[in-house]
Every structure is written in C-alpha cells, then in structure tokens.
Design an enzyme around this catalytic site. Sequence first.
Site, short mmCIF file in Angstrom:
data_model
loop_
_atom_site.label_atom_id
_atom_site.label_comp_id
_atom_site.label_asym_id
_atom_site.label_seq_id
_atom_site.Cartn_x
_atom_site.Cartn_y
_atom_site.Cartn_z
N HIS A 33 2.87 14.79 5.44
CA HIS A 33 2.68 16.19 5.06
C HIS A 33 3.13 17.02 6.26
CE1 HIS A 33 0.17 14.76 1.73
NE2 HIS A 33 -0.35 13.94 2.63
N SER A 64 0.83 -1.20 0.00
CA SER A 64 0.00 0.00 0.00
C SER A 64 0.87 1.26 0.00
CB SER A 64 -1.01 0.03 1.14
OG SER A 64 -1.99 0.98 0.86
N ASP A 76 -18.22 31.91 20.23
CA ASP A 76 -18.10 30.47 19.97
C ASP A 76 -19.35 29.98 19.23
OD1 ASP A 76 -17.08 27.93 19.99
OD2 ASP A 76 -17.56 27.51 22.08
N CYS A 84 -1.53 -3.82 3.70
CA CYS A 84 -2.29 -5.07 3.64
C CYS A 84 -1.44 -6.24 4.11
CB CYS A 84 -2.79 -5.33 2.22
SG CYS A 84 -3.91 -4.04 1.63
#
Length: 425
Positions: free
Chosen positions: A68, A63, A287, A83
């Site tokens: 990031h 996989s 809020d 997998c």
Amino acid sequence: MDIKGKHLLMDAFECDEVILNDPSLLRRILVEAALDAEMEVLHCYFHQFTPQGITGILVLATSHLSIHTWPEENYASLDFYTCGDKEIIEIGYALVKQLASKKAVVYSISRGIQHAETPTKNRQHAESTRLLNRGDDSDHVSLKQLLSGQHDILFHQKNRIQDIQLIKASDIRMYLDEQLQFSSLDEHAYHEALVHPIFAASLRPHRILILGGGDGLALREVLKYKEVKEIDLVEIDADVVNAAMNVEELKKLNQRSFEDSRVTVHIQDAVDYLSLNSACYDIIIIDFPDPTNKKISTLYTKEFYALLQRSLSRSGLVVCQSNSPRDTPIVFWSINKTMKASQFYTLSYHTIIPSFGDWGFHIGSKTPLSAPILSTDILYTTLPSDFTKLMRFSPHSLSKKQFAVVNSAEHLVLHKIFKKEGLYL
C-alpha cells in the site's frame, strides 16, 4: 510452538514517490521478490487511486505479498507472508531498497500454534508482536502478550489517576491504563513531528509551555533549541514524571531532559494551571492522551482552547496532537474545527508512526501564518527536509472533513465520535 509461517511487516519511509505511483513497476518489483523467495504467483491485482497511491496484492501458493503506497508521504507499507521453507528476511530488506527507501522498519513475526509454554518461546512471541496493532483493545492484547513473555518491569505504579507500566522487552514501552503511549522503536517519529514543525513556524520561541508529556520525550526535542529560555511542563501525574526522572532506561531515552536548568515542572491539572496562569508563552505544546472517554474529551473543547488563547503571546503558536486523519478522520477534523471556533487560525499536518499508523497534528495561531513551514536547522531523523510535504492529505481524509463538529462543554461528543470510528472494536 509449531511454526506455520513466516511473516514480515515492513514500513518504508522516504521512498521515491515516482516509484510509489507506478503500478507496473511495483508489480514487477513484487513478482521478482516472490520468485526470489521461490514462490509460485497465482494471481496479481494492482489498483491505482486518484490522484495518487496504489494498493497491490500477489496471491501466492504459500500465502501473499501486498503493498500500500502513499506517494504524497513518500511512504509504503508491505505485508509478506509465506508458509514456505525459504528464509524471507533478506528478501524483505531488498524489497524496501527497491522502493529507494532511505529508512525502514521490518518486523519479523513467526506465526504458528502455541503448545506447551517455555520462557524462550514466550520471549520469541512477545518480541515479535512489535506493537503494530492500534486502538485500546489491540493495546490490551499486545500488553498481555508482552507480559506473558520474557520482560523487565522498569516501573509500575497504579494511583488515583491511572495505571502506569514501563516495560522493557525488545524495546521500551509505556502503557497508561493499558493504552500504549510510546515504543522506543519509533517514538522519535511522533515527538519530532509534535515539536519541530511548530518551531519552524515560530518567530520567537523563547518561552515554552508543554501540557502533558511527563515522560520527557517532547521536552527532549524542545531542549535542542538554544534560543529557548524557559520551559514550563505541566503534568497531572507525579508518578509519570518520577519515572522519567529516575528510571535509567527512560532517562537515557529522554536524554535527562528534566535536569536542564531551563525546565520547571508543575504537577497540576492543565485546566487549573491555565486558569491561574498570567504568563504568555511563545509556543504551547499539547501532548494529551487520545479522547477515549468523557474526562479526556474535555481537554479538546472550545472552552479549553479559549484558555490557551489567554496564555499565548500575540505571535504565539499552539500545537495539538490530534489522532489519526486516516483511522479517526472525523475526530481529527473536529479538533481542527473546535480550534477554529476558539478563534484560532489552523494549519494541519500528519506523519507516519509505525506503532500507530498515520498520525495528525494541528497548529493554531492568533493571526494567519505569513509563510509556509519549510524546515528547521535542528537535527532530526524522521521528518522530510520540506515540512510542507506533511500538509498533504488523502482524498479519503479530506472527504470526512464535512462531518466535523465543534466539541464543547455543552456538546461534549469527541469521545463518542472516537468510539464510533472503530478504535474500540
């Protein structure tokens, strides 16, 4: 369920920013992790952005493994899917440590095909979704999955205003009209960011007004300040406050904040309260829910912010939750522009909240803030020691600032922009 794969989603906070901006080092860290998991690496690609930040991916025979990074936020997100037969949870923890992360959240998800349903399998599926999806549609899906598994309904009330659901599974979550409001896994990240930077900037935080926040979680953070003398909390929905005051699990979460003698609750519409109010506040905390429809959009208008001006002391400050500067940047900067159109000087900042991603706020003041906001002496768990780190934005977010508009009663557009920016996919 036939398990077809193991999936880790990782949020790494307070990482070493040097590591997060070094593509060769990150490549080595990820490749070593893949090899430790006994996986075959088929392809690597790492891209370094200007001025900072990296996206990297390893294509594996089983996989993928990707990262990031946001060095300016000391934050990285990782996605590890396989997998294969090797257990990868410990490898995931080791990955996070190699980023010099001081705090991390690792979500373990079993991927597969659902067959005959059993309570045990439903519970496993419900607990594993962990609220990573964003936006109303995704919230509907996560709520449906949650309710299909083992859970406890702590509070459920549908009234003329909204449908309130407080649910306990692996965490405690509140949904309003099937839109996620908070998860106990990471609500501190939101409420600490909402409250503590404005207190760090305030010269005289004695009298406080909270608009919304009927769950008592922002109130919990405000009450940490001994110099606060009075707090008025204005919430339109009495049932939300009822849950916050009477449901033991939520009372524990908000630390029984409504029992403090400094707090006065007003079950009232915020516009009506401000229109009749004659008091002056040192801090106003907004809020409100996201501007998903026309009605809520009216709470983010130039006219509404003008009402706030009337209720602020001369040195008073207001803070407004303002959506995501990454996912809805035009909404974020439009709120900023609308506040400026109401004669506020503004200061913008953002932080990472795992359930919602990159989330932004604006502070408004009647006069320019004379000094940078550095920190506060109050104990918090999710913010950097230097609050100025929260005020750095990515080039992508800043590039959208030019498209910001003023949201007003005559030109009510914020909810339309919100939809266009992709939260309703």
